[in-house]
Design an enzyme around this catalytic site. Structure first.
Site, mmCIF file in Angstrom:
data_model
loop_
_atom_site.group_PDB
_atom_site.id
_atom_site.type_symbol
_atom_site.label_atom_id
_atom_site.label_comp_id
_atom_site.label_asym_id
_atom_site.label_seq_id
_atom_site.Cartn_x
_atom_site.Cartn_y
_atom_site.Cartn_z
ATOM 1 N N HIS A 25 38.442 5.798 4.753
ATOM 2 C CA HIS A 25 38.239 4.457 5.309
ATOM 3 C C HIS A 25 36.754 4.180 5.452
ATOM 4 O O HIS A 25 35.935 5.095 5.566
ATOM 5 C CB HIS A 25 38.952 4.293 6.657
ATOM 6 C CG HIS A 25 38.283 5.020 7.794
ATOM 7 N ND1 HIS A 25 37.300 4.451 8.572
ATOM 8 C CD2 HIS A 25 38.462 6.272 8.285
ATOM 9 C CE1 HIS A 25 36.903 5.314 9.486
ATOM 10 N NE2 HIS A 25 37.585 6.433 9.332
ATOM 11 N N CYS A 26 36.401 2.881 5.414
ATOM 12 C CA CYS A 26 35.026 2.463 5.658
ATOM 13 C C CYS A 26 35.024 1.702 6.980
ATOM 14 O O CYS A 26 35.896 1.918 7.820
ATOM 15 C CB CYS A 26 34.514 1.613 4.501
ATOM 16 S SG CYS A 26 35.464 0.102 4.225
ATOM 17 N N ALA A 27 34.090 0.791 7.170
ATOM 18 C CA ALA A 27 33.986 0.085 8.450
ATOM 19 C C ALA A 27 35.165 -0.837 8.712
ATOM 20 O O ALA A 27 35.542 -1.054 9.865
ATOM 21 C CB ALA A 27 32.683 -0.718 8.482
ATOM 22 N N ARG A 29 38.057 -1.175 6.065
ATOM 23 C CA ARG A 29 39.194 -1.027 5.149
ATOM 24 C C ARG A 29 39.734 0.390 5.065
ATOM 25 O O ARG A 29 38.974 1.352 5.134
ATOM 26 C CB ARG A 29 38.770 -1.471 3.739
ATOM 27 C CG ARG A 29 38.593 -2.948 3.579
ATOM 28 C CD ARG A 29 37.853 -3.266 2.296
ATOM 29 N NE ARG A 29 36.428 -2.980 2.408
ATOM 30 C CZ ARG A 29 35.602 -2.903 1.385
ATOM 31 N NH1 ARG A 29 36.053 -3.095 0.158
ATOM 32 N NH2 ARG A 29 34.330 -2.643 1.566
#
Length: 461
Positions: A25-27, A29
């Site tokens: 995961h990113c910030a 998504r």
């Protein structure tokens, strides 16, 4: 919201555990690499509680949950899907295998530069604070605090080759500490520092018939990227041929000495020339195409975001800062992002459905703060016309900031936060940036209102 139940339901809609190769995961998504994306129930995924949009890009199936929420969903998802945290390191490799060579190259640059963004942003903000202190004479120039702030603000750029060395080594599958050593060699104190001594003339040494300039690579990008790439090849080859018993002694020694010589004799000068060439070419287009360049770049940047290639621009922006001391691309990207927020805000006012309004408002404000994925994929692209309206706003705002020569002293911040890294170039630069933001947001808002939306007609799956 029950994160465990959401995770279970999501796994079902994705085609089961066996259809999931890896997850990260990113910030904002949840990023998934799938075996077969045709098994995904896209419509039901987007209706899931907390989901603001879902799409496939860069070899990954990405589900937008938003800042904060995505971390909690991921924790529950990784447990329910039986995904070990150790597997996350391989996630980028799994995603890249599905890409074509050009996309893979862009993804590689993205993976190298995105982790460095916090350091660059911190330095940029500190430079902004330093600029304000000097502009408003809040402190004496001899102040110890001012001198410390000056050191703090320039550190990330001076030692950028070391940061890139560590990050690039991880991406190329080599030892990050050897990468740091190569970066350190290229900015050794015995070399003339071009960062603060632009007009000084370096000494030369003669080695193997070559004249080598004793000139450091502080703030440069391409030379250390190429050097670490070569280093990774040398290290892997050496490790294959050296007996395991002496690997720890021989491999690092051979890797550093071979890469060091090659870096100073060939890679460094070649990389410096290549980086300067890119800067000259971009500056030529910027100076001669004028507002037309801003119109085109500002209008098409959001399309580039759809591919995920936009993160690779950080390498070019870092090169601009190193070569000419300013980043004139970031204000253009910022106009495109702000325009997405303006179009998303229009959707909020036009929408009749509560769920659409619930997603559109926070997503729009997120775009004004520089995070556009929620509004692009969760709102504007879903209804198509707002996305087109945002492209119009981005084009107009981009044309204005190029026409007025707006610049920033870092990269990684857009929208409202970019004010801090636009301010160091003076009050006029800041005012023109704010005017550009207003043009982008308002024109996108108006265009979206004129085009209208049909909430029953979402983007084709």
């Amino acid at each position: 919201m029950d994160y465990k139940e959401t995770a279970k339901r999501l796994i079902e809609l994705l085609g089961g555990k066996e259809n999931i190769i890896s997850a990260a995961h990113c910030a904002t998504r949840l990023r998934l690499v799938m075996k077969d994306e045709s098994k995904i129930d896209q419509a039901q995924v987007e209706e899931l509680d907390g989901v603001k949009g879902a799409f496939s890009s860069s070899g990954q199936y990405q589900i937008i949950f938003g800042t904060g929420l995505v971390n909690k969903v991921f924790d529950a998802f990784s447990k329910e899907a039986d995904i070990e945290r150790e597997e996350h390191v391989n996630h980028q490799d799994a995603a890249k295998e599905k890409l074509n060579p050009a996309a893979r190259f862009a993804k590689t640059l993205s993976n190298i530069f995105v982790p460095i963004i916090p350091a660059i942003v911190a330095s940029g903000l500190l430079m902004g604070l330093l600029g304000m202190i000097n502009a408003f004479h809040w402190m004496s120039k001899d102040s110890a605090l001012l001198q410390l702030l000056d050191m703090f603000s320039s550190a990330a750029f001076i030692f950028l080759p070391i940061l890139i060395g560590v990050s690039a080594s991880k991406e190329f599958g080599s030892n990050p500490y050897l990468g740091a050593v190569i970066g350190g060699i290229m900015i050794h104190p015995n070399l003339l520092n071009p960062w603060g001594l632009a007009e000084a003339t370096p000494d030369y040494m003669h080695l193997f018939g070559f004249d080598i300039a004793l000139l450091g690579y502080q703030g440069t990008v391409i030379p250390v990227l190429l050097a670490v790439y070569v280093m990774s090849k040398v290290e892997k080859w050496t490790r294959k041929v050296v007996p395991h018993a002496v690997d720890l002694l021989v491999t690092p020694f051979v890797t550093v000495i071979v890469t060091g010589f090659v870096a100073f004799i060939a890679i460094g000068p070649l990389g410096r020339a290549l980086g300067s060439g890119i800067t000259v070419a971009l500056t030529y287009v910027y100076d001669h195409a004028g507002f037309v360049a801003g119109l085109i770049f500002g209008g098409t940047y959001s399309l580039i975001v759809l591919t995920g290639v936009h993160h690779s621009f950080h390498a070019i922006e870092a090169g601009l800062i190193a070569d000419i001391g300013k980043n004139y691309l970031l204000p253009i990207w910022s106009m495109a992002n702000v325009a997405q927020g303006g179009a998303g805000l229009a959707v909020f006012f036009m929408a009749k459905k509560a769920k659409t309004k619930e997603i559109a408002l926070p997503a729009a404000f997120s775009a004004f703060l520089g995070i556009t994925e929620p509004v692009i994929f969760g709102v504007n692209l879903r209804y198509r016309k707002p996305f087109i309206a945002a492209m119009i706003g981005g084009a107009l705002g981009g044309a204005y900031v190029v026409f007025t020569h707006v610049a920033a002293n870092a990269y990684g911040l857009t929208g409202i936060p970019m004010i801090a890294i636009a301010a160091p170039f003076g009050f006029s630069n800041l005012i023109h940036y704010l005017i550009g933001m207003a043009i982008a947001a308002v024109s996108a808002f108006i265009a979206a209102f004129v085009m209208k939306i049909n909430e029953d007609e979402e983007r084709k799956k």
